[in-house]
Design an enzyme around this catalytic site. Sequence first.
Site, PDB file in Angstrom:
ATOM      1  N   PRO A 158      -2.256  -2.169  -0.371  1.00  0.00           N
ATOM      2  CG  PRO A 158      -0.072  -1.041  -0.797  1.00  0.00           C
ATOM      3  CD  PRO A 158      -1.235  -1.911  -1.346  1.00  0.00           C
ATOM      4  CG  ASN A 199      -2.657  -0.508  -8.398  1.00  0.00           C
ATOM      5  OD1 ASN A 199      -2.411   0.491  -7.577  1.00  0.00           O
ATOM      6  ND2 ASN A 199      -4.065  -0.769  -7.919  1.00  0.00           N
ATOM      7  CB  CYS A 208       1.222   7.934  -1.045  1.00  0.00           C
ATOM      8  SG  CYS A 208       0.086   8.963  -0.246  1.00  0.00           S
TER       9      CYS A 208
END
Length: 571
Positions: free
Chosen positions: A57, A283, A183
Site C-alpha cells: 500500500p 517487507n 506508517c
Amino acid sequence: MTIEPIASTSSLPQAADQKEEVLPKYTINENNVPLHEKLGGYDFYRSIGSPKYVVAPMVDQSELAWRLLSKSPLPPALAGPSTTITTSTGKKLTRCPGGTHVSYTPMIHAKVFLEAKGEGNKRGDGQFNLTFDEEGGEGPILGIEGGDRPVIAQFCANDPEVLLEAAQKIEHRVDAVDINFGCPQGIAKRGHYGSFLQDEWDLVYKLINTLHINLKVPVTAKFRIFPSLTKTLAYAKMMESAGAQILTCHGRTREMKGQFTGLADWQMIRKVKEHVNVPVFANGNILYYEDVERCLEVTGCDGVMSAEGNLSNPALWLPPSHPHFHPNITILAHRYLDIVEALQSETSRSAIKSHMFRLLKPVLDTNEELRVKIAQTPLNDGMGQFRELLKEIEKILEPSVQEAGPSFRPPPIDPATGYRSLPIFCAQPQIRAKPISTEIGGTEEFVTRPSSPVAPASSIPGTILFDRSARHDHQNTDKCINEECTGVAALRCPTRACITHCRILRAVESGYTEQEATKEAMGGGLVGMGCEGHEEKERARKERMDRKRKNKSEAKERAKLRKVENEKVKV
C-alpha cells in the site's frame, strides 16, 4: 479480560543480558466470534491463490492503474503465456508473467473517506472509486483477466467505529481490509495513526477486533518491529489474537526512516513468522528478483511485499530467465499510460506524474530539460503529450539500446556490493550512494546519475555505493557536533556540524555571542555564514526551489489561458 502489564513471557526468546520488560496492557474480547461466516488464516490465504508476490500500500502510488500494471507489467506480445491457477475454493485466477499475486490499495484515511463526496454523491470516490465497477472489480481491463482482484484495501484510523463504517462501504469490493500500523511519517504522528499507535495495544486490539467481528471479509494488519524481539513477538501475537488473518511485518522500527532508514531486519521477521499461526508477508530490502527469493528463504514467510522496488520496476517479479528481465523503461511507461487511458475511473494527475518520474528516472537524471517537460505536461488532452515525450526519450536511449544489442542480458548481481550494473534503458532500483566528497551530510535524495550508458550510482565521481550489508546504517550515522541537536553531521563540514550549528559556530568566531548567533540562526538568519560546502548546498537547494516555483507559476498561467480559451469555445 484485561491483559495487565506483565514481564516478558517465558515462552518468547530473550537475550541472556536483556532485562525483563513490561508490555502494554489490553483487553481481550471473550466472545471473539465473527458475526459473518468467512475464511481465516491459511484457508483465506489459499482462497486468494496463496500469493507470494505482493504490491505494498503506497499513498497515491498503488492506485488502480498501477495495481493493474503490476499485475500485468508487459504487453501480451512480450510477456508470453499466462498461467491459470485454481484456488482452494475453486476460483480460477489468471497470472501474467512478472505480475503481482495480490495488491494493496493506497492507504485510505477512514474519516476522510467517509466524509468525501464524489460523483453521484457516493462517498469516498476520491480514494476508492465507488461509481464504476473497476476498482475492486473482477471484469477484464485492457485484456487483464480478473481485473483488480485479488485486492486488499488498507485503512488508517484511530477510532474503531469510524474504521468499521468506512470498511463496510467497500467490503463487497475487496478480498480483505488491512489496517496500517506501520506508517512512520510525521503526518501519521499528527493524525495519530500508523506506527504511532504501536504503544497503545488496547486500541490496536480494538481496531482489529472490531473489523474481525463485524466485517464480511477478513481483516489483516501491517506493522513495524520494535527494537526488542520480545516486544515485537508479543505485539504480533496480540494482533493475531485480535483477529488479524494475515500479518505483514516491515522489518524496520518506527525511527528507521529518511537518513536513518537502515536495512530491514529479516531475522526479526523470521522470528515473527515462527511465533504466529497465520500467514506472514515480509517487507523490506527488496531491490531485485533475487532478493525476493532470498527473502522467502531467509524469513520463511508466505509472501514478500515490495514498495520502492515495485515503483522503480513494476516487472520486479520477472525471473532472470525471462527474455525481458529488467525491461525497457519506455515499454513499462507506455503500458502504464495504456491502462490509464483504458479506465473509466480517473487516475490522479499527481499519481501519473510521480510514476513517470520514477519509471523514467535513469534517463531523467541525465537530462534536466526532460524532467521539466514532464513536470509541466498538462493532462487536459489525455496522454498525448506524455506519448510525445516518450518518443523523445526513446530516441535518446536508442544508442544505448543499439550498443547493448539484441542479445543483451542483464549481468548478475555483483557479489562484492549486492548491486547489478544496468544500462539506463533498463528498469532498475533507485540506489542511494554513500557521499564521500561531492555530497554534504547524509540526507540527500536518491543520487543523480551521470550522463553515461551505464547507470550504477557508483559511477558518479566522488561517490561510492554502500555495501548492502551496511547500507544506511542508522546506528553509525554521525550526529551533529552539538550534543543536543538531532541533525546529521555533514561530511564536508570542517566542524562536523549540521548547517544550523555550522553557521552558529562561524558567527561566534566572527564576533557574535553564542546567544545572539543561536537566536539569529534559529530564526532563519546567518545565511551565507556557514562553511563553503554547506552554503554551496543551500544555494543549490534554493535554485531548485526557485525553479519549481517558476514551473508551478507558469503551469497555473497556462491553465488560466486554457480555461479562457475553453470559455470562448463554449460561447
